[in-house]
Write a protein that holds these residues in place. Sequence first.
Motif, PDB file in Angstrom:
ATOM      1  N   ALA A 182       0.836  -1.210   0.000  1.00 11.30           N
ATOM      2  CA  ALA A 182       0.000   0.000   0.000  1.00 11.30           C
ATOM      3  C   ALA A 182       0.863   1.249   0.000  1.00 11.30           C
ATOM      4  O   ALA A 182       0.607   2.196   0.736  1.00 11.30           O
ATOM      5  N   VAL A 239       3.079 -10.805   2.011  1.00  8.32           N
ATOM      6  CA  VAL A 239       2.885 -11.796   0.950  1.00  8.32           C
ATOM      7  C   VAL A 239       4.180 -12.557   0.723  1.00  8.32           C
ATOM      8  O   VAL A 239       5.243 -11.950   0.553  1.00  8.32           O
ATOM      9  N   HIS A 274      15.991   6.177  -3.852  1.00  4.02           N
ATOM     10  CA  HIS A 274      15.118   6.136  -5.039  1.00  4.02           C
ATOM     11  C   HIS A 274      15.379   4.799  -5.746  1.00  4.02           C
ATOM     12  O   HIS A 274      16.165   4.734  -6.692  1.00  4.02           O
TER      13      HIS A 274
HETATM   14  C1  LIG Z   1      13.535   9.841   3.292  1.00  6.35           C
HETATM   15  C2  LIG Z   1      12.962   9.643   1.924  1.00  6.35           C
HETATM   16  C3  LIG Z   1      12.491  10.740   1.226  1.00  6.35           C
HETATM   17  C4  LIG Z   1      11.958  10.566  -0.051  1.00  6.35           C
HETATM   18  N1  LIG Z   1      11.453  11.664  -0.705  1.00  6.35           N
HETATM   19  C5  LIG Z   1      10.921  11.512  -1.936  1.00  6.35           C
HETATM   20  C6  LIG Z   1      10.350  12.623  -2.617  1.00  6.35           C
HETATM   21  O1  LIG Z   1      10.323  13.738  -2.104  1.00  6.35           O
HETATM   22  N2  LIG Z   1       9.830  12.427  -3.849  1.00  6.35           N
HETATM   23  C7  LIG Z   1       9.850  11.202  -4.443  1.00  6.35           C
HETATM   24  O2  LIG Z   1       9.368  11.085  -5.563  1.00  6.35           O
HETATM   25  N3  LIG Z   1      10.362  10.131  -3.817  1.00  6.35           N
HETATM   26  C8  LIG Z   1      10.887  10.257  -2.564  1.00  6.35           C
HETATM   27  N4  LIG Z   1      11.378   9.163  -1.909  1.00  6.35           N
HETATM   28  C9  LIG Z   1      11.231   7.839  -2.560  1.00  6.35           C
HETATM   29  C10 LIG Z   1       9.792   7.385  -2.440  1.00  6.35           C
HETATM   30  O3  LIG Z   1       9.486   7.144  -1.106  1.00  6.35           O
HETATM   31  C11 LIG Z   1       9.586   6.154  -3.297  1.00  6.35           C
HETATM   32  O4  LIG Z   1       9.893   6.512  -4.617  1.00  6.35           O
HETATM   33  C12 LIG Z   1       8.154   5.619  -3.286  1.00  6.35           C
HETATM   34  O5  LIG Z   1       7.649   5.449  -2.002  1.00  6.35           O
HETATM   35  C13 LIG Z   1       8.161   4.302  -4.047  1.00  6.35           C
HETATM   36  O6  LIG Z   1       6.895   3.724  -4.141  1.00  6.35           O
HETATM   37  P1  LIG Z   1       6.777   2.154  -4.286  1.00  6.35           P
HETATM   38  O7  LIG Z   1       5.343   1.861  -4.462  1.00  6.35           O
HETATM   39  O8  LIG Z   1       7.736   1.689  -5.302  1.00  6.35           O
HETATM   40  O9  LIG Z   1       7.329   1.567  -2.894  1.00  6.35           O
HETATM   41  P2  LIG Z   1       6.920   1.854  -1.392  1.00  6.35           P
HETATM   42  O10 LIG Z   1       6.326   3.200  -1.225  1.00  6.35           O
HETATM   43  O11 LIG Z   1       8.118   1.536  -0.581  1.00  6.35           O
HETATM   44  O12 LIG Z   1       5.763   0.820  -1.090  1.00  6.35           O
HETATM   45  C14 LIG Z   1       5.949  -0.568  -1.036  1.00  6.35           C
HETATM   46  C15 LIG Z   1       4.998  -1.133   0.008  1.00  6.35           C
HETATM   47  O13 LIG Z   1       4.915  -2.533  -0.148  1.00  6.35           O
HETATM   48  C16 LIG Z   1       4.960  -3.141   1.110  1.00  6.35           C
HETATM   49  N5  LIG Z   1       5.473  -4.494   0.898  1.00  6.35           N
HETATM   50  C17 LIG Z   1       6.715  -4.850   0.489  1.00  6.35           C
HETATM   51  N6  LIG Z   1       6.803  -6.175   0.354  1.00  6.35           N
HETATM   52  C18 LIG Z   1       5.584  -6.678   0.675  1.00  6.35           C
HETATM   53  C19 LIG Z   1       5.063  -7.992   0.704  1.00  6.35           C
HETATM   54  N7  LIG Z   1       5.799  -9.040   0.332  1.00  6.35           N
HETATM   55  N8  LIG Z   1       3.785  -8.139   1.110  1.00  6.35           N
HETATM   56  C20 LIG Z   1       3.019  -7.083   1.460  1.00  6.35           C
HETATM   57  N9  LIG Z   1       3.466  -5.821   1.422  1.00  6.35           N
HETATM   58  C21 LIG Z   1       4.747  -5.622   1.031  1.00  6.35           C
HETATM   59  C22 LIG Z   1       5.862  -2.271   1.916  1.00  6.35           C
HETATM   60  O14 LIG Z   1       5.648  -2.471   3.293  1.00  6.35           O
HETATM   61  C23 LIG Z   1       5.471  -0.882   1.432  1.00  6.35           C
HETATM   62  O15 LIG Z   1       4.417  -0.345   2.182  1.00  6.35           O
HETATM   63  C24 LIG Z   1      11.911   9.291  -0.635  1.00  6.35           C
HETATM   64  C25 LIG Z   1      12.379   8.189   0.071  1.00  6.35           C
HETATM   65  C26 LIG Z   1      12.902   8.355   1.342  1.00  6.35           C
HETATM   66  C27 LIG Z   1      13.396   7.163   2.089  1.00  6.35           C
END
Ligand SMILES: Cc1cc2nc3c(=O)[nH]c(=O)nc-3n(C[C@H](O)[C@H](O)[C@H](O)COP(=O)(O)OP(=O)(O)OC[C@H]3O[C@@H](n4cnc5c(N)ncnc54)[C@H](O)[C@@H]3O)c2cc1C
Lengths: 568, 182
Positions: free
Chosen positions: A14, A265, A506
Amino acid sequence: MNENYDADVIVIGAGGGGAVVAKELAEKGVKVLILEAGPWYGNAKWPNPNSEHGADASSNYEDLSIDILKKCFTDLENDMNDLVTGKLRWGPADRNRPPWTRKGGFVWQNAGVGGTTLHYFANSPRAFPQAINNIWPISYEELIPYYERVEGQLPVHEAPVTPKEEMFYYGAKKAGWQSGCGPNLTQPCYRQQYNAILEVNPRINDPDFDIQNNSGVGCTLRGHCVNGCHIGPTVEAVAKRSTLVSYIPRALATGNVQVRPNAFVIKILTVEDSERGERATGVIYKDTWTGASTQLNAKVVVMSAGGIETPRLWLNSQLPQNPWVGKGLTNHWFDTVSGIFDEKVVMDVLGVSDIWPYAGQNSAGRLDIPGLGVMITMGMSPGIFATLNYGTSSSGFSSLLTPNTEAAWNVEGLVAGEQLKEFMREYRRTLSLLLFIDDDVSQSNEVVLDPNQMDEYGYIPVIHYQPSEQDVAKREQIATYAAELLRAAGARTVTRANWPAELFIHIMSTMRIGYVVDTNCEAYQVKSLFIADNSVLYNGIGGPNPTLTTQAMATRTADKIWDIYFKQ
Amino acid sequence: MQNDYILNAFQAYVDTIIPRTPGLAEVYGYIQYYGALDLQVDQFLLYNFEHVSMSSAELAALLLNAAAVQWLVNQGYEGRGSLDLLPPSDRLSAIMLLELQQMDPRLLSEEFLNDPGLMVMLTDTLLYYTLQGYYSEWAGYGTTRLNPPQERVLEYFPLSWEQVGYPGPSLGYRVLRTVDIS
Ligand SMILES: Cc1cc2nc3c(=O)[nH]c(=O)nc-3n(C[C@H](O)[C@H](O)[C@H](O)COP(=O)(O)OP(=O)(O)OC[C@H]3O[C@@H](n4cnc5c(N)ncnc54)[C@H](O)[C@@H]3O)c2cc1C
């Protein structure tokens, strides 16, 4: 919905991407089940999310509770962001249990409803068109309407100016950079961030405005984006637009979405279909409190577990071999450069005594340089500030290095001892810049499984990331530009950290569109299995922060899933 | 292994990274005297290293002392020693050997040879914990600082925040500026 299914679509994770694809599908009438490994902050079904299991699921908008969110998000940086015990950490809801180990460097990500957006800065720029057009299998023009949808939904606004940004713009101008550019950037340009943060409360500077008892809508410039924002009268009206407060409430409001937190998962289930080949049919997840396993079936499965966990889950599920699963990792290889200013200089430029790194949005100003990378202002509370500026380097301790008189900075590397305390004493007059580059895609930069080490959810992922020679040159160049900008602004002392490459913020392009998934983001080798997170990006989008692009892609993928599997 | 062995190494380490600074106190006021030992940051290290999936407090202490030995060897001395027994002015140079990965593998225990990433991970983590433990609110938890995280209560304003001029978390700042940047 077919009665053999637990949902039409199961979304795994999520976070930045998962919440978006779920909400978009639910608005079309599709029944969606989201499985999220981490806790849910701000929901009446989990009044104590870190100390009690609570309910199994919530599907009701009315369950959202701003009071619980405010109780959980304490603004204290160690309570919130400690890597071992923090509420925003890579680990289970129960903080008495250890975090989840990952190898090959430090992965800064967060488990929970909202995912890593719970502590992201909410910088939401678009990709550089030149990194998409004639490179990706889809064009930048095709992305624009999806960008517009996400920008409207989050929503995204031009970020406010506070002293640290004003000093940054002053330096950028003096250093000769241009301003005045729109969202589709083709030239170097400094500008206010486009942040997924509600506009500043219009009364903020009014001395009669009661900040303590404020129940209004809008950002209050208090500098806690990274420590968990809770400013607002309801969960859905919280200022910083993590998906916890933006897409998840909208998803629940459709009545078509159920979210199960604490659900990790461990396997994607598939069947061999004589006509269509391998096809996803569901998942198995484990409850992170009890360890109990549950199997669920759906017509479509979407992986949104993030750039590390999505390939890990693919590999642990023993889905078909593909030479690009987990490969091609880009990470923007970050660095920090900071300037310490004398009070007189700050006074002359800003008319106030301090830069106040802890005030204002954590990052509200940026300089984009297509072909090279990005620098952004970064102000944080002191623990994180000290770590990122003075405690992260591959150069070793600056005091033991021979000074490099050619460099644009005075100090490079780790700062310790009396010098650290001297620099931190000037925290209030320090302007930090976070830099990240447009790093190359290479098949040898990868996420693989550790052949020996498992946790309760399978073999753990190991990351290998080695920047290219070109990446090294780009990073030196942007660090030099940053130091020159700070000097132009009048900084007395300029420090450069020189971060190691193994710090992942990132995390992108490990399940690339055109290689692992087709242009609909459906896996080539497993039908009805889609991906909607940072991992489907074809490359590092030229350097800009990736989440808005991932969210635009997730919006598009929801449309494709609808067209292929549900539209009648 | 004794907690004393571990704490001695951690104390020597945190005192090197964030020492007491009488010189700064003289110039900038007495608050600048205090360092990581005064906030018991060594205990923060111990707590966190013990609360990861592979408890690694002992390994981290072993590593610090191996660095001390390596430093002695590099100076031409017989190889025996520990970080806390090195003169304070030499400790940073010993820790630098870890930062730059200039350790002779023969001085390291088996765990490090089997897992090449371990040394880097522990070295980075030592520094990270030290800075977090000192500059975050952790010391302010006072008598509850070593409780499980859910049972910590902020008892006072951390001294380190006074040193750096951080006013503590706030619900808002009246710092909006009106500037035309284009
Ligand atoms: C300090 C910090 C600041 C940042 N600032 C920015 C910004 O300003 N702008 C920007 O664009 N990006 C920023 N980023 C990066 C940004 O957070 C990510 O690009 C973004 O959250 C990625 O989305 P995602 O869906 O790929 O992964 P995530 O947001 O990490 O979501 C993945 C989710 O899947 C869940 N998950 C993983 N494996 C499983 C499993 N097997 N079963 C069930 N659930 C699972 C996790 O718990 C998590 O909630 C920042 C990152 C950090 C650490």
